[in-house]
Enzyme design. Structure first.
Site, PDB file in Angstrom:
ATOM      1  N   HIS A 138     -36.625 -34.846 -19.721  1.00 52.61           N
ATOM      2  CA  HIS A 138     -37.858 -34.929 -18.934  1.00 52.61           C
ATOM      3  C   HIS A 138     -38.914 -35.825 -19.566  1.00 52.61           C
ATOM      4  CE1 HIS A 138     -39.935 -33.984 -15.369  1.00 52.61           C
ATOM      5  NE2 HIS A 138     -40.804 -33.127 -15.844  1.00 52.61           N
ATOM      6  N   SER A 298     -47.100 -27.272 -20.756  1.00 53.47           N
ATOM      7  CA  SER A 298     -47.577 -28.567 -21.236  1.00 53.47           C
ATOM      8  C   SER A 298     -47.652 -28.587 -22.764  1.00 53.47           C
ATOM      9  CB  SER A 298     -48.967 -28.849 -20.657  1.00 53.47           C
ATOM     10  OG  SER A 298     -49.545 -29.987 -21.265  1.00 53.47           O
ATOM     11  N   GLU A 484     -37.502 -28.130 -11.895  1.00 56.30           N
ATOM     12  CA  GLU A 484     -38.429 -27.655 -12.921  1.00 56.30           C
ATOM     13  C   GLU A 484     -38.845 -26.223 -12.587  1.00 56.30           C
ATOM     14  OE1 GLU A 484     -41.432 -30.620 -14.041  1.00 56.30           O
ATOM     15  OE2 GLU A 484     -40.506 -31.972 -12.569  1.00 56.30           O
ATOM     16  N   TYR A 524     -39.970 -28.705  -8.058  1.00 59.08           N
ATOM     17  CA  TYR A 524     -40.311 -27.474  -8.779  1.00 59.08           C
ATOM     18  C   TYR A 524     -39.721 -26.227  -8.135  1.00 59.08           C
ATOM     19  CZ  TYR A 524     -43.486 -29.914 -11.889  1.00 59.08           C
ATOM     20  OH  TYR A 524     -43.987 -30.741 -12.856  1.00 59.08           O
ATOM     21  N   ASP A 657     -35.635 -51.420 -33.300  1.00 56.39           N
ATOM     22  CA  ASP A 657     -36.570 -50.940 -32.273  1.00 56.39           C
ATOM     23  C   ASP A 657     -36.284 -49.500 -31.862  1.00 56.39           C
ATOM     24  OD1 ASP A 657     -34.352 -51.170 -30.616  1.00 56.39           O
ATOM     25  OD2 ASP A 657     -35.084 -52.919 -29.531  1.00 56.39           O
TER      26      ASP A 657
END
Length: 728
Positions: A138, A298, A484, A524, A657
């Site tokens: 995600h 979060s 989600e 969701y 990188d």
């Protein structure tokens, strides 16, 4: 010899008795020793066949939209960290399962179907839709363009072959690597908590869940970290798989570099730990960090504040008095998004590393997999003696357009909207069509903004057929969820599956984990109670208020079939479409590259300084071509940082990188000219010595009316890294 007694074979009764006693004592001794060893080390179970694999799946990091925030201006322009697919294969001698965690926003249905098609061509029926799970970490900083449904194609400029090919090829290669190194091994499980790296971004929705249910839990997010430790028969570590529920949005929507975000950084740290001396992406140990029920979780632990005043945002709708939702932003624990990514990623890594080191509970038992395709627009459930409920055709509510505190919408929508807006309803309804009365009633109390389930041009806007799938490895069950799930939704699902599995004798003390963003993306999944509040997560629950109930029903059925060893009785369900026509690409080909007069591609425009200290940032800028012209960049690099070895008179690559310490910025200028700036953030532990930075790329020219791609490279001046500017 008259009068002397004899026995057969010349053995006296005394000797025979002593011999029997000796045998008995020896047997008892061996038994005791065996019991002591077993008591100390545990019974030795039949080992699994285990394979682990990792492969680069980074696509061209330029001029392709990043997938996650749905910001049209967020086009790729460089590399922060590379993206990888990590595969784990477990075989019990009867069956095998494959779990793949990929540094990508989510697994799309198209991506999964193309991967399964490639696996079928290579392995026949060995790896199939029922025993392969693909799960996205995600990250919101991977490339878009790998979807086949109209809504997602519109938000990422279409179906982009140069974006999806590296993903498909990288995922398949990671499975190839795992397949090729399978060997007998053991699995151990461990569980712990991480309580300083996540917050609930919709606490108002969470509080709408029943109080008695909420009181069963200490937190309003799931803090548990579950770890599976994979070893060979000698106990040597070969891999680790972990699940933790948090959004990979420490890198915010202002970032334009491809990045694996906090979950990817956790993988990076553990793999660097376990593969000493190897460059990132190399080495045999594979560390997979997988998403879970992160829907309302979060990593921006400072919480939402108004950027113009510094005051907390409105609690109910996450907006500010001046500036609305655009001014309301949550931030992470660091000084900037890079620092926040580092802190959250390190916290996840540190917890998983401790759990890995202390994992002693062996996972034993058979491997199972169960899968069905389900038409999620038409699932009917009996909730009591008199009432049934149904799922709905897909639709997105008004609060979807408001975005979240991790990345708000650009218009004047707010979270928590349970009434429509005549202005927007009129415009969007006129352009895209108004929802039918049946769809409106089905989604109540959601005011519908995008009536995606009744929109089919040029292709359906949302998926109708969805994968539901469970893998079990001994006592561990992995639920592959196509979206989600919020915290409480995930808790209910884990509990339901655990209950079904443990109804039969084989599955006792089971560990049930949710692998989010798996197999197909459907936005969701909230609880019925959270849906009523209609914050972003509820507005984005596209199959209506009874979506979770439908999933609980379906996953219970899969778990019951596994527990009763009746998976073969499950109907496969309706197959999803694989569209061949009407896939569109709004992205133009990369233009011809031009350069300043009297220069060559790879020339240095801004040179390095002669001396740097540990902790400094080295920066060098080159005349560059468009990175899209480099084509398939997997297993390659745009950047090397090299140290001079005076013993061998050679340059040794210490960073690429893919390294956390480097940043590759591509800047598109005017007149089709561009340049690349490479930064090296020197670690405090970097060895003193002489270094140089190299840049690799390709430029496009037109010769005889045909495009010609040519490689180039550039090299900085040599510079010195030292602990102090004062040196002799």
């Amino acid at each position: 010899m008259a009068g002397r007694k004899t026995v057969c074979c010349g053995v006296t009764p005394l000797v025979a008795t002593l011999g029997a006693l000796f045998i008995l004592v020896t047997a008892v001794g061996v038994t005791l020793i065996t019991l002591m060893v077993t008591w100390k080390t545990g019974p030795q179970h039949k080992p699994y066949l285990i394979g682990v694999g990792r492969a680069d799946c980074t696509g061209p990091p330029a001029d392709i939209p990043l997938m996650g925030y749905a910001k049209s201006q967020q086009m790729a322009a460089g590399i922060h960290t590379r993206l990888y697919s990590r595969a784990f294969i477990i075989d019990d001698g009867r069956r095998r399962v494959v779990f793949v965690t990929v540094d990508v926003g989510m697994i799309s249905q198209r991506l999964r179907l193309e991967v399964l098609q490639a696996l079928q061509e290579k392995y026949g029926d060995l790896y199939r839709q029922d025993n392969v799970v693909l799960s996205g970490t995600h990250t919101h900083c991977g490339l878009g363009g790998y979807f086949q449904y109209t809504l997602f194609m519109l938000s990422s400029k279409g179906y982009i072959k140069e974006s999806i090919k590296p993903l498909v090829n990288g995922i398949v290669k990671s499975i190839d690597v795992a397949h090729g190194n399978m060997k007998p091994g053991r699995i151990y499980r461990s569980r712990g908590e991480l309580d300083d790296s996540s917050i609930n971004r919709s606490p108002h929705s969470y509080l709408n869940n029943p109080e008695d249910e909420r009181q069963r839990y200490k937190w309003n997010t799931d803090k548990q970290v579950v770890v599976l430790k994979f070893t060979d028969l000698d106990g040597g570590g070969i891999g680790m798989l972990s699940w933790f529920a948090v959004h990979a949005v420490s890198m915010n929507y202002t970032n334009r570099m491809v990045s694996s975000d906090n979950m990817g950084y956790a993988s990076y740290l553990l793999e660097q730990d376990k593969n000493p001396g190897e460059l990132p992406g190399q080495g045999g140990f594979v560390a997979g960090f997988s998403s879970s029920n992160l829907g309302d979780v979060s990593p921006n632990t400072k919480g939402p504040h108004c950027m113009n005043t510094g005051l907390p945002c409105d609690y109910l709708n996450s907006s500010c008095p001046v500036g609305g939702t655009m001014m309301c932003k949550a931030s992470g624990p660091g000084e900037d998004m890079f620092d926040s990514t580092r802190i959250i990623g390190h916290n996840i890594y540190r917890t998983a590393k401790e759990l890995y080191a202390n994992a002693t509970e062996e996972v034993t038992g058979f491997v199972h997999s169960a899968h069905q395709w389900v038409d999620m627009t038409d699932v009917t459930l009996q909730i009591n003696d008199t009432h049934t409920v149904s799922t709905c055709k897909p639709a997105l509510g008004h609060s979807f357009a408001a975005g979240t505190t991790d990345g708000g919408g650009d218009l004047n929508f707010t979270q928590g909207a349970v009434e429509g807006d005549p202005f927007w309803d009129g415009i969007i309804g006129g352009l895209l069509g108004k929802p039918s009365n049946k769809t409106q009633e089905c989604h109540h109390p959601k005011p519908i903004l995008f009536n995606t389930g009744e929109m089919n041009r040029p292709l359906p806007w949302h998926p109708q057929i969805v994968d539901v799938q469970i893998l079990t490895i001994g006592s561990v069950a992995v639920i592959a969820v196509p979206g989600e799930m919020t915290t409480m939704s995930g808790r209910r699902l884990r509990e339901a599956v655990k209950q079904e599995l443990e109804s039969e004798g084989e599955f006792q003390d089971s560990e049930v984990v949710i692998a989010g963003l798996s197999n197909v993306y459907t936005h969701y999944i909230t609880t019925y109670e959270e849906y009523q509040v209609q914050r972003y997560e509820g507005a984005s629950t596209i199959y209506g208020p009874h979506t979770l109930s439908a999933y609980l029903h379906k996953y219970r059925g899969l778990a019951r079939a596994i527990a009763q060893d009746r998976v073969s009785d499950l109907p496969t369900g309706p197959q999803p479409p694989f569209f061949q026509k009407n896939l569109f690409n709004l992205l133009r080909d990369a233009p011809i590259d031009k350069k300043p007069k009297n220069s060559r591609f790879g020339d240095v425009l801004q040179q390095v300084y002669p001396v740097y200290r540990q902790g400094d940032v080295v920066s060098v800028t080159f005349v560059a071509g468009n990175p899209r012209n480099s084509g398939d960049i997997r297993e390659k690099t745009f950047v090397t940082v090299e140290i001079y070895d005076n013993r061998t008179d050679t340059w040794e690559v210490v960073h690429t990188d893919a390294s956390w310490e480097t940043r590759f910025h591509w800047l598109k200028g005017s007149n089709q000219q561009s340049n690349s700036t490479i930064e090296w953030h020197i670690s405090p532990s970097a060895p003193s010595g002489y270094y140089r930075i190299k840049h690799f790329g390709h430029y496009k020219q037109r010769k005889n009316l045909k495009p010609v791609i040519t490689p180039y490279e550039g090299t900085s001046d040599v510079f010195r890294v030292t602990a102090s500017f004062y040196y002799q």
